[in-house]
Structure formats: structure tokens, C-alpha cells
Design a protein around this motif. Structure first.
Motif, PDB file in Angstrom:
ATOM      1  N   THR A  78       0.190   4.282  -4.828  1.00  0.00           N
ATOM      2  CA  THR A  78      -0.194   3.531  -3.585  1.00  0.00           C
ATOM      3  C   THR A  78      -1.082   4.576  -2.759  1.00  0.00           C
ATOM      4  OG1 THR A  78       2.098   2.440  -3.626  1.00  0.00           O
ATOM      5  CG2 THR A  78       0.826   2.350  -1.852  1.00  0.00           C
ATOM      6  N   ARG A  81      -4.504   4.188  -3.949  1.00  0.00           N
ATOM      7  CA  ARG A  81      -5.279   2.854  -3.557  1.00  0.00           C
ATOM      8  C   ARG A  81      -5.598   3.200  -1.915  1.00  0.00           C
ATOM      9  NH1 ARG A  81      -4.272  -1.684  -6.050  1.00  0.00           N
ATOM     10  NH2 ARG A  81      -3.639  -1.206  -8.292  1.00  0.00           N
ATOM     11  N   SER A 101     -10.763  -2.542  -4.308  1.00  0.00           N
ATOM     12  CA  SER A 101     -10.341  -3.139  -5.750  1.00  0.00           C
ATOM     13  C   SER A 101      -9.481  -4.406  -5.260  1.00  0.00           C
ATOM     14  CB  SER A 101      -9.315  -2.275  -6.183  1.00  0.00           C
ATOM     15  OG  SER A 101      -8.481  -1.632  -5.268  1.00  0.00           O
TER      16      SER A 101
END
Ligand code: SAM
Length: 195
Positions: A78, A81, A101
Motif C-alpha cells: 500500500t 501505491r 493506477s
């Protein structure tokens, strides 16, 4: 849609942090756990949930449960990300977000502008709020939480103006990700009544 807005007070604003030390990156580990608590169940994704991380009142990274792909429960992935979102931040221009994304967006906006974009009931989650059982479980609510710090004086003023409710989930001071789990359970059970 259930929305969680988590204010990260010390979070990095550029992608130059190490995934090997997320706590050292302004307690990004807390924010990563908020994303997984907000969007993931044991074997699924809550398609009706979103988590927005407000970073230093400058950027907001938003995770959309209905669009996200391959979100794993570990903090490191995470964190990657979030790092990718910050690497794409120059693509966020004015009110236009960048979308590095599927299901991940980054915008140039702090808490006020993030709340401006949302409709529906705003619930500030706070240890000293009204007992949540005295509040009707709102569908389409936005829950606002702080990270490991107190809300700043400006955020307190903003939330006093913008929040429809200030609710406590119980007598214990929880971690923000734990508070998200309890808030989901409150809504899942229609106010702790349906199992
Ligand atoms: C670790 S707490 C914040 C730190 C705490 N205010 C302090 O500085 O000692 C993280 C966030 O989770 C939410 N939270 C924690 N306990 C809660 C409770 N009992 N009821 C509602 N929200 C809670 C609040 O939004 C809080 O800001």
C-alpha cells in the motif's frame, strides 16, 4: 458509498521515502493500515468504500474500492501505491486529479477542498464526540479521522463548520485504522442491531 478521509499530519509530500521504513516516513504505516481497513475484508474488497489520505494539507491520495486492482493487505505494497501516487503528483493540475493506477487518484487539495467535493453527511470521528449509538447510521456518510496526531486548530475550526456529527465509537482511544473497522461494523450492522 462510505467514505473515510484520514488527515496525515506528518506524511511525506514527495515519493522519496523508503518502503523499508514506513513509520519513519511520517507514520505512513498508520495511513496504509487505514487504506486496508477501509477497503479490504478477509477475502474481498468493499466496492462501496473509498479512503482519502490528506497529506500535509497539500495533496489527497484517494483509493476507490470499486475500481482498485490488486490491493494487498500488507502495508508495504500500500505504501508503494502511495509512493506511485506522489510520483504522479505533477499530473494533478488545478482541480484535475492524476490517476496513476486503477482506483488510485492524487489531487492537489487539502482537507477543506477534499470535503468540498463530497456530498452527504460528514461525521467527525472523535474520542470526545457523541456516542455513535445516539446517531442514525447514515448511508453515504463521510467519516473524517486524524492519524496519530490531534486535529490542528484549523482543522478543528473547519470540522466545527463542516461536520454534521461528531461521534465517538467507544470509551477507548483507538488507532485510526481500528476506528475505521468499528465504523464499518456500525454501518454493516445498521447501528449494531443486525447480525
Ligand atoms: C490515535 S487517534 C488520534 C490521536 C489522539 N487524538 C492523540 O493525539 O492522542 C486516531 C483517530 O482515530 C479516531 N478515533 C480514535 N478513537 C476513537 C473513538 N473512541 N471514537 C471515535 N473516533 C476515534 C479519531 O478520528 C482519532 O483522531
Amino acid at each position: 458509498v462510505r467514505r473515510f478521509v484520514v488527515v496525515g499530519h506528518e506524511a511525506p509530500l514527495d515519493p522519496g521515502f523508503s518502503l523499508d521504513d514506513l513509520p519513519g516516513a511520517g507514520r505512513l504505516d498508520v495511513l496504509c493500515r487505514c487504506v486496508t481497513s477501509g477497503l479490504l475484508t478477509s477475502h474481498g474488497v468493499r466496492a462501496d468504500a473509498t479512503v482519502s489520505l490528506v497529506l500535509g494539507d497539500e495533496y489527497t491520495v484517494r483509493f476507490e474500492g470499486g475500481e482498485i486492482r490488486r490491493l494487498n493487505p500488507d502495508e508495504r505494497s500500500t505504501g508503494a501505491r502511495i509512493r506511485d501516487a506522489l510520483a504522479a503528483r505533477d499530473g494533478a493540475i488545478g482541480t484535475m486529479e492524476a490517476n496513476p493506477s486503477p482506483g488510485v487518484y492524487v489531487g492537489r487539495r487539502g482537507l477543506g477542498a477534499t470535503l468540498d467535493r463530497l456530498d452527504g453527511v460528514v461525521v467527525e470521528l472523535h474520542e470526545d464526540g457523541d456516542p455513535v449509538v445516539e446517531v442514525d447510521p447514515p448511508e453515504g456518510a463521510t467519516f473524517v479521522l486524524s492519524d496519530h496526531r490531534e486535529f490542528t486548530a484549523e482543522e478543528v475550526d473547519l470540522l466545527a463548520e463542516r461536520a454534521d456529527e461528531r461521534a465517538t465509537l467507544g470509551p477507548e482511544r483507538l488507532h485510526a485504522d481500528q476506528a475505521i473497522t468499528v465504523a464499518h461494523n456500525w454501518l454493516d450492522t445498521e447501528g449494531f442491531t443486525r447480525y
